[in-house]
Design a protein around this motif. Structure first.
Motif, PDB file in Angstrom:
ATOM      1  N   GLN A  35       0.830  -1.207   0.000  1.00 28.42           N
ATOM      2  CA  GLN A  35       0.000   0.000   0.000  1.00 28.42           C
ATOM      3  C   GLN A  35       0.860   1.250   0.000  1.00 28.42           C
ATOM      4  O   GLN A  35       0.561   2.223  -0.692  1.00 28.42           O
ATOM      5  CB  GLN A  35      -0.944   0.002   1.213  1.00 28.42           C
ATOM      6  CG  GLN A  35      -1.925   1.152   1.187  1.00 28.42           C
ATOM      7  CD  GLN A  35      -2.800   1.147  -0.054  1.00 28.42           C
ATOM      8  OE1 GLN A  35      -3.381   0.134  -0.412  1.00 28.42           O
ATOM      9  NE2 GLN A  35      -2.877   2.270  -0.736  1.00 28.42           N
ATOM     10  N   ASP A  39       0.818   4.081  -2.870  1.00 26.53           N
ATOM     11  CA  ASP A  39       0.652   5.502  -2.578  1.00 26.53           C
ATOM     12  C   ASP A  39       1.802   6.317  -3.157  1.00 26.53           C
ATOM     13  O   ASP A  39       1.590   7.384  -3.743  1.00 26.53           O
ATOM     14  CB  ASP A  39       0.554   5.735  -1.067  1.00 26.53           C
ATOM     15  CG  ASP A  39      -0.710   5.144  -0.454  1.00 26.53           C
ATOM     16  OD1 ASP A  39      -1.658   4.824  -1.210  1.00 26.53           O
ATOM     17  OD2 ASP A  39      -0.740   4.991   0.783  1.00 26.53           O
ATOM     18  N   GLN A  43       1.710   9.189  -6.063  1.00 29.96           N
ATOM     19  CA  GLN A  43       2.297  10.519  -5.889  1.00 29.96           C
ATOM     20  C   GLN A  43       3.281  10.829  -7.014  1.00 29.96           C
ATOM     21  O   GLN A  43       3.293  11.941  -7.538  1.00 29.96           O
ATOM     22  CB  GLN A  43       2.992  10.618  -4.529  1.00 29.96           C
ATOM     23  CG  GLN A  43       3.579  11.987  -4.249  1.00 29.96           C
ATOM     24  CD  GLN A  43       2.522  13.077  -4.233  1.00 29.96           C
ATOM     25  OE1 GLN A  43       1.481  12.928  -3.623  1.00 29.96           O
ATOM     26  NE2 GLN A  43       2.780  14.172  -4.917  1.00 29.96           N
TER      27      GLN A  43
END
Length: 69
Positions: A35, A39, A43
């Motif tokens: 995860q 993420d 980004q």
């Protein structure tokens, strides 16, 4: 079944239970890491998109300057 065989079976079962618990903890750690990487990837994609937009804007300004000249 002899007591010795029962103890061996118990040891094997306990070893299997311990192994499963360890693998479950490792799986949870890997899920968290996955995860975090997702993420981070999102980004980076957002940053890349922002850079592309800024570059297009700069190139557009350069084109406008060339047309004005």
């Amino acid at each position: 079944m002899s007591l010795e065989m029962l103890e061996q079976l118990e040891a094997k079962v306990q070893s299997a239970v311990d192994n499963l618990a360890l693998q479950k903890m490792e799986l949870e750690e890997l899920k968290l890491e996955n995860q975090r990487l997702k993420d981070e990837n999102q980004q980076l994609r957002n940053d890349h998109q922002a850079w592309q937009e800024r570059l297009r804007a700069l190139l557009g300004k350069m084109d406008q300057m060339e047309e004005a000249v």
